[in-house]
Design a protein around this motif. Structure first.
Motif, mmCIF file in Angstrom:
data_model
loop_
_atom_site.group_PDB
_atom_site.id
_atom_site.type_symbol
_atom_site.label_atom_id
_atom_site.label_comp_id
_atom_site.label_asym_id
_atom_site.label_seq_id
_atom_site.Cartn_x
_atom_site.Cartn_y
_atom_site.Cartn_z
ATOM 1 N N PRO A 195 8.748 16.952 -16.085
ATOM 2 C CA PRO A 195 7.819 18.059 -15.863
ATOM 3 C C PRO A 195 7.086 17.943 -14.534
ATOM 4 N N GLU A 196 6.710 19.103 -13.989
ATOM 5 C CA GLU A 196 5.933 19.114 -12.753
ATOM 6 C C GLU A 196 4.563 18.467 -12.958
ATOM 7 N N TYR A 197 3.999 18.708 -14.111
ATOM 8 C CA TYR A 197 2.677 18.160 -14.419
ATOM 9 C C TYR A 197 2.690 17.700 -15.858
ATOM 10 N N GLY A 247 0.778 -1.225 0.000
ATOM 11 C CA GLY A 247 0.000 0.000 0.000
ATOM 12 C C GLY A 247 0.808 1.273 0.000
ATOM 13 N N GLN A 248 2.135 1.173 0.050
ATOM 14 C CA GLN A 248 2.963 2.373 0.040
ATOM 15 C C GLN A 248 3.234 2.793 -1.401
ATOM 16 N N ARG A 249 3.584 4.063 -1.565
ATOM 17 C CA ARG A 249 3.840 4.568 -2.910
ATOM 18 C C ARG A 249 5.313 4.416 -3.273
ATOM 19 N N TRP A 250 5.861 3.276 -2.916
ATOM 20 C CA TRP A 250 7.183 2.896 -3.376
ATOM 21 C C TRP A 250 7.220 1.374 -3.425
ATOM 22 N N HIS A 251 8.173 0.846 -4.137
ATOM 23 C CA HIS A 251 8.200 -0.595 -4.373
ATOM 24 C C HIS A 251 9.648 -1.057 -4.454
ATOM 25 N N TYR A 252 9.939 -2.224 -3.889
ATOM 26 C CA TYR A 252 11.300 -2.767 -3.895
ATOM 27 C C TYR A 252 11.294 -4.153 -4.533
ATOM 28 N N GLU A 271 5.820 12.732 -5.974
ATOM 29 C CA GLU A 271 4.620 13.190 -5.272
ATOM 30 C C GLU A 271 4.551 12.587 -3.870
ATOM 31 N N TRP A 272 4.907 11.312 -3.757
ATOM 32 C CA TRP A 272 4.891 10.650 -2.449
ATOM 33 C C TRP A 272 5.889 11.305 -1.502
ATOM 34 N N LEU A 273 7.094 11.583 -1.994
ATOM 35 C CA LEU A 273 8.111 12.210 -1.149
ATOM 36 C C LEU A 273 7.699 13.624 -0.750
ATOM 37 N N GLU A 274 7.083 14.347 -1.668
ATOM 38 C CA GLU A 274 6.639 15.708 -1.345
ATOM 39 C C GLU A 274 5.514 15.691 -0.311
ATOM 40 N N GLN A 275 4.650 14.690 -0.374
ATOM 41 C CA GLN A 275 3.608 14.552 0.640
ATOM 42 C C GLN A 275 4.219 14.272 2.004
ATOM 43 N N LEU A 276 5.249 13.424 2.030
ATOM 44 C CA LEU A 276 5.935 13.163 3.298
ATOM 45 C C LEU A 276 6.596 14.434 3.824
ATOM 46 N N ALA A 277 7.183 15.200 2.906
ATOM 47 C CA ALA A 277 7.879 16.424 3.311
ATOM 48 C C ALA A 277 6.920 17.431 3.932
ATOM 49 N N THR A 278 5.759 17.596 3.309
ATOM 50 C CA THR A 278 4.791 18.571 3.836
ATOM 51 C C THR A 278 4.003 18.012 5.003
ATOM 52 N N GLY A 279 4.050 16.683 5.176
ATOM 53 C CA GLY A 279 3.275 16.057 6.248
ATOM 54 C C GLY A 279 4.055 15.780 7.501
ATOM 55 N N GLY A 280 5.278 16.299 7.594
ATOM 56 C CA GLY A 280 6.017 16.110 8.836
ATOM 57 C C GLY A 280 7.473 15.723 8.676
ATOM 58 N N LEU A 281 7.953 15.581 7.443
ATOM 59 C CA LEU A 281 9.358 15.251 7.207
ATOM 60 C C LEU A 281 9.992 16.303 6.302
ATOM 61 N N PRO A 282 10.187 17.516 6.808
ATOM 62 C CA PRO A 282 10.737 18.591 5.975
ATOM 63 C C PRO A 282 12.146 18.298 5.477
ATOM 64 N N GLU A 283 12.813 17.317 6.095
ATOM 65 C CA GLU A 283 14.161 16.962 5.643
ATOM 66 C C GLU A 283 14.159 16.462 4.191
ATOM 67 N N LEU A 284 12.996 16.050 3.704
ATOM 68 C CA LEU A 284 12.898 15.534 2.345
ATOM 69 C C LEU A 284 12.762 16.632 1.289
ATOM 70 N N ILE A 285 12.566 17.856 1.723
ATOM 71 C CA ILE A 285 12.359 18.947 0.767
ATOM 72 C C ILE A 285 13.573 19.106 -0.149
ATOM 73 N N GLY A 286 14.751 19.028 0.427
ATOM 74 C CA GLY A 286 15.969 19.184 -0.376
ATOM 75 C C GLY A 286 16.091 18.094 -1.426
ATOM 76 N N PHE A 287 15.757 16.866 -1.060
ATOM 77 C CA PHE A 287 15.840 15.773 -2.027
ATOM 78 C C PHE A 287 14.805 15.951 -3.130
ATOM 79 N N ALA A 288 13.596 16.355 -2.755
ATOM 80 C CA ALA A 288 12.547 16.594 -3.759
ATOM 81 C C ALA A 288 12.969 17.697 -4.726
ATOM 82 N N ASP A 289 13.626 18.734 -4.207
ATOM 83 C CA ASP A 289 14.118 19.808 -5.071
ATOM 84 C C ASP A 289 15.196 19.288 -6.025
#
Length: 306
Positions: free
Chosen positions: A171-173, A12-17, A93-111
């Motif tokens: 692209p962003e979208y 159910g997570q938005r990543w896969h291994y 999108e999944w990483l950005e949701q995590l960043a805005t939902g409580g893990l701001p450390e991910l913002i740099g990676f998303a950028d």
């Protein structure tokens, strides 16, 4: 044919291994809307990402951007060992949701991801540092596995020796018509294709689909076709003795002269020179002495595959 790979989700997570042990890695053009981070061990061959074709060695780590045609290709090892492949799929999108939902450390990676074009080849030094984390990722479960994933991703922007694979930034979208166009081109690139065909498939005008490809992919239909066809041609040049004119035909080029021109622009060498440099028979002959020597030292030469 290039196929769209359906990645799916892990619990159910938005990543896969995925973890694979394979005797050989066949050429299989494919693409998907997720980022793909692939670690390949104990393999030697060619890596195809978009228009980039390059050899890879025993340890290779590459990040592939969304919707980029890609594949790895490696022959069976002489010592009978399997190639090991570890693949991580994820979305920005999944990483950005995590960043805005409580893990701001991910913002740099998303950028950093926004700057990724077709992909990134991670340096050997950084890859070796990340191997223990990939091992730990494979062994762990639950939150511990997620923690290992984030540790791996955190190291990628820190690799100042990484090689960015050129092309249009992701692209962003992406307009649904562009997604439809890409899917259709990936399926039909070996056939005669016109802008009118693409307009019909996407239910838009020729001017509109031309504009959308330029705005969102910074490319044209002819540029995308050339990229896919040249990748296919590279595989035929590397793995077969097929006459070059037939390679051009099998790859979808309308004429040998057009193929020579497009190939020269993309690879800065002729198809014949590319074949001479990268053909698998030549590579295997060059690697044979070193491989045989290593087998003798290991005491397993008598068990090597012919």
């Amino acid at each position: 044919m290039l196929i769209r790979e359906m990645v799916g989700q892990t619990f159910g997570q938005r990543w896969h291994y995925q973890h694979l042990l394979v005797e050989r890695v066949p050429f299989a053009w494919h693409y998907h809307p997720e980022y793909e981070l692939t670690l390949t061990r104990r393999a030697r061959g060619m890596r195809y990402v978009g228009g980039d074709v390059a050899p890879f060695g025993e340890l290779d780590l590459t990040l592939v951007a969304p919707n980029q045609a890609h594949t790895w290709q490696a022959q069976s090892r002489a010592d009978g060992q399997c190639h090991e492949v570890q693949v991580i799929f994820f979305t920005r999108e999944w990483l950005e949701q995590l960043a805005t939902g409580g893990l701001p450390e991910l913002i740099g990676f998303a950028d950093w991801l926004r700057k990724v074009q077709q992909g990134v080849v991670i340096s050997e030094a950084c890859t070796r540092k990340l191997v223990p984390l990939f091992d730990a990722l494979h062994q762990s479960r639950g939150l511990d596995r997620l923690s290992r994933l984030l540790q791996i991703l955190d190291q990628l922007p820190r690799d100042h020796e990484a090689r960015l694979i050129g092309g249009a930034p992701t692209p962003e979208y992406q307009d649904k018509r562009v997604e439809t166009a890409l899917a259709w081109l990936h399926e039909h690139y070996r056939e005669p294709v016109t802008l009118a065909d693409l307009a019909t498939v996407t239910r838009s005008s020729e001017a509109t689909i031309k504009r959308l490809l330029r705005e969102q992919l910074q490319d044209s239909m002819t540029g995308l076709l050339a990229q896919l066809r040249i990748g296919h041609a590279c595989n035929l040049l590397i793995t077969s003795q097929m006459p070059i004119q037939l390679v051009a035909e099998e790859s979808g080029f309308p004429s040998p002269s057009h193929f020579y021109k497009q190939f020269g622009l993309a690879k800065a060498m002729s198809p014949a020179a590319f074949r001479k440099r990268y053909h698998l028979r030549r590579v295997m002959q060059e690697d044979a002495p070193a491989t045989q020597s290593a087998l003798v030292r290991a005491g397993v030469a008598s068990h090597a595959s012919p």
